[in-house]
Enzyme design. Structure first.
Site, PDB file in Angstrom:
ATOM      1  N   GLN A 130      -0.582  -7.199  -7.291  1.00 35.34           N
ATOM      2  CA  GLN A 130       0.718  -7.574  -8.296  1.00 35.34           C
ATOM      3  C   GLN A 130       0.948  -6.997  -9.656  1.00 35.34           C
ATOM      4  OE1 GLN A 130       3.336  -8.532  -6.880  1.00 35.34           O
ATOM      5  NE2 GLN A 130       2.957  -9.697  -5.014  1.00 35.34           N
ATOM      6  N   THR A 139      -9.019   9.199  10.389  1.00 32.17           N
ATOM      7  CA  THR A 139      -8.437  10.203   9.613  1.00 32.17           C
ATOM      8  C   THR A 139      -7.489   9.784   8.336  1.00 32.17           C
ATOM      9  OG1 THR A 139      -8.626  11.239  11.800  1.00 32.17           O
ATOM     10  CG2 THR A 139      -6.933  12.072  10.291  1.00 32.17           C
ATOM     11  N   GLY A 155      -3.454  -3.612   0.624  1.00 35.20           N
ATOM     12  CA  GLY A 155      -4.018  -4.811  -0.210  1.00 35.20           C
ATOM     13  C   GLY A 155      -5.016  -5.479   0.650  1.00 35.20           C
ATOM     14  N   ALA A 201       0.152   0.154  -2.302  1.00 33.88           N
ATOM     15  CA  ALA A 201       1.314   1.090  -2.587  1.00 33.88           C
ATOM     16  C   ALA A 201       2.601   0.427  -2.664  1.00 33.88           C
ATOM     17  CB  ALA A 201       1.249   2.375  -1.833  1.00 33.88           C
ATOM     18  N   HIS A 202       2.827  -0.499  -1.684  1.00 38.08           N
ATOM     19  CA  HIS A 202       4.288  -0.608  -1.385  1.00 38.08           C
ATOM     20  C   HIS A 202       5.001  -1.637  -2.276  1.00 38.08           C
ATOM     21  CE1 HIS A 202       3.640  -4.838   0.626  1.00 38.08           C
ATOM     22  NE2 HIS A 202       2.305  -4.234   0.628  1.00 38.08           N
ATOM     23  N   CYS A 261       4.093 -13.330   2.575  1.00 41.53           N
ATOM     24  CA  CYS A 261       2.980 -13.385   3.593  1.00 41.53           C
ATOM     25  C   CYS A 261       2.603 -14.750   4.014  1.00 41.53           C
ATOM     26  CB  CYS A 261       1.585 -12.599   2.937  1.00 41.53           C
ATOM     27  SG  CYS A 261       1.829 -11.373   2.190  1.00 41.53           S
TER      28      CYS A 261
HETATM   29  C1  LIG Z   1      -1.676 -10.617  -4.631  1.00 43.25           C
HETATM   30  C2  LIG Z   1      -1.629 -10.178  -3.532  1.00 43.25           C
HETATM   31  N1  LIG Z   1      -2.680  -9.676  -2.860  1.00 43.25           N
HETATM   32  C3  LIG Z   1      -2.706  -8.967  -1.550  1.00 43.25           C
HETATM   33  C4  LIG Z   1      -1.511  -8.938  -0.982  1.00 43.25           C
HETATM   34  C5  LIG Z   1      -1.618  -8.150   0.432  1.00 43.25           C
HETATM   35  O1  LIG Z   1      -1.314  -6.739   0.422  1.00 43.25           O
HETATM   36  P1  LIG Z   1      -1.083  -6.043   1.727  1.00 43.25           P
HETATM   37  O2  LIG Z   1       0.529  -6.634   1.982  1.00 43.25           O
HETATM   38  O3  LIG Z   1      -0.567  -4.474   1.107  1.00 43.25           O
HETATM   39  O4  LIG Z   1      -1.999  -6.008   2.826  1.00 43.25           O
HETATM   40  C6  LIG Z   1      -0.475  -9.214  -1.377  1.00 43.25           C
HETATM   41  C7  LIG Z   1       0.922  -8.953  -0.607  1.00 43.25           C
HETATM   42  O5  LIG Z   1       1.795  -9.699  -0.653  1.00 43.25           O
HETATM   43  C8  LIG Z   1      -0.327  -9.788  -2.566  1.00 43.25           C
HETATM   44  O6  LIG Z   1       0.866 -10.018  -3.311  1.00 43.25           O
END
Ligand SMILES: Cc1ncc(COP(=O)(O)O)c(C=O)c1O
Length: 398
Positions: free
Chosen positions: A188, A246, A75, A209-210, A346
């Protein structure tokens, strides 16, 4: 302590475990298509074919054209490619001398805030659109701010900390009539509601994806026809020149498999996330406890603003006038066997008060009290008894 079971993992907005079907699919693709898709021999051809089959399948699941799905590492990278890629350095764009403006909301994910700060360093103006107490953007202010010099809007579609779903159809129509480019952080919402992207007047959308039982390390940016982007990773020119390096063919196949599973679930349940009734029942149990209050939209009420169907966010009162600190509550709940979050994973290493709750008008002790519970498709009704009891014990312990 016995290892907690998956039924005690309530942090699906942070990340999710791989679905067994996804792990199986990735193992097959890794074994059969491990070559470099750029190589001019059979191993490379197999990998390239596999990658393009995944791209085609992803596009069909997202309801868009396959040549417009660009695979990234997740993301955060997709968001950076969308914002930095569509906002070239000022000397290339600026004939009038006025700095162009990017609008974001006051409740963006840190990845979007970081990309916006990078644009600011390029000379762009960045302005935040305020949100209300439920985290919904102020549409009147938004409409006013769409006037020049605004060129680009980036908004979080489903807010990760408080679950607010922004009215993207209205936002997209306003951007379209103002001639302003729109990027949505759709990380989300993916897998929790059907997406028919070709029908949406949105220019760029970011995914990972996660969050949907796919692997970590892969995401996608959907780029609508006619949108020109500048890459920020150069090299071999993979992904149509937009993202060199790659390609992670097995991760991409895992992303496709995870999205297929999530889409099948939605289809079987009439385009609704089947975890929503459990989330609603859990909300009812928890909000019946004294001193437990909701942040973000009320899932028991229909209408605007809506809430992510797997998401619940709360503040918990200590009983003597204070809010329980969210991080301490999360740590204590973990001792009870439950994995939750104090907001966005995060931002959990940052300051205690959530910037999102502050932007929604909460005072600082409440903004440090956020507790997020996010469910996965494996959860069942045992949670309705076990989790409220664990929360009560955690509150007593604190
Ligand atoms: C709304 C949102 N945007 C972006 C991200 C960032 O994604 P990633 O952790 O895959 O970089 C997150 C991850 O928590 C998210 O919840």
């Amino acid at each position: 302590m016995a290892p907690p079971s998956l039924s005690q993992y309530l942090d699906c907005c942070a990340t999710t475990p791989l679905a067994p079907e996804v792990a199986e699919r990735m193992a097959v693709v890794q074994a059969e298509a491990w070559g470099n898709p750029s190589s001019l021999h059979g191993f490379g051809f197999a990998a390239a074919e596999q990658l393009e089959r995944s791209r085609q399948a992803m596009a069909a699941l997202l309801g868009c054209q396959q040549e417009r799905v660009v695979f990234t590492s997740g993301g955060s990278e997709s968001i950076h490619l969308a914002l930095l890629g569509s906002a070239p350095p000022l000397e290339l764009t600026n004939t009038s001398g006025d700095a162009p403006r990017l609008l974001i909301s006051a409740v963006e994910h840190p990845a979007s805030r970081a990309a916006a700060a990078a644009l600011q360093r390029r000379g762009w103006l960045v302005q935040e659109v305020p949100v209300d107490r439920l985290g919904a953007i102020d549409l009147e202010a938004f409409e006013r701010l769409l006037a020049p010099p605004t060129r680009l809007v980036s908004l979080i579609w489903g807010q990760s900390e408080v679950g607010t779903i922004q009215p993207v159809e209205r936002i997209a129509a306003l951007c379209r009539s103002a001639g302003v480019l729109l990027h949505l952080d759709a990380v989300q919402v993916l897998g929790h509601q059907p997406l028919r992207l070709a029908e949406m007047p949105v220019d760029l959308l970011s995914f990972a994806a996660h969050k949907i039982q796919g692997p970590r390390g892969v995401g996608a940016l959907v780029v609508k026809p006619g949108i020109q982007l500048q890459p920020f990773i150069g090299g071999g020119g993979q992904e149509g020149g937009l993202r060199s390096g790659t390609e992670a063919v097995a991760l991409v196949a895992g992303f496709e498999a995870a999205l297929q599973l999530a889409t099948d679930r939605l289809v079987v349940h009439g385009d609704c996330d089947p975890v929503a009734p459990l989330r609603d029942a859990l909300a009812a149990e928890l909000l019946a406890m004294p001193g437990v209050v909701l942040t973000g939209p009320d899932p028991r009420q229909s209408g605007h603003p809506a809430r992510l169907p797997h998401h619940l966010s709360l503040l918990v009162h200590a009983g003597r006038g204070d809010w329980l600190n969210g991080r301490q509550l999360v740590q204590t709940l973990w001792r009870e066997g439950f994995a939750c979050s104090s907001g966005s994973a995060c931002s959990s290493s940052g300051s205690a008060a959530s910037a999102v709750l502050l932007a929604m008008g909460y005072e600082s002790s409440a903004a440090a009290a956020g507790l997020r519970i996010s469910l996965g498709p494996w959860h069942g009704s045992e949670l309705l008894e076990q989790f409220p009891q664990a929360l009560e014990r955690a509150r007593a312990a604190l």
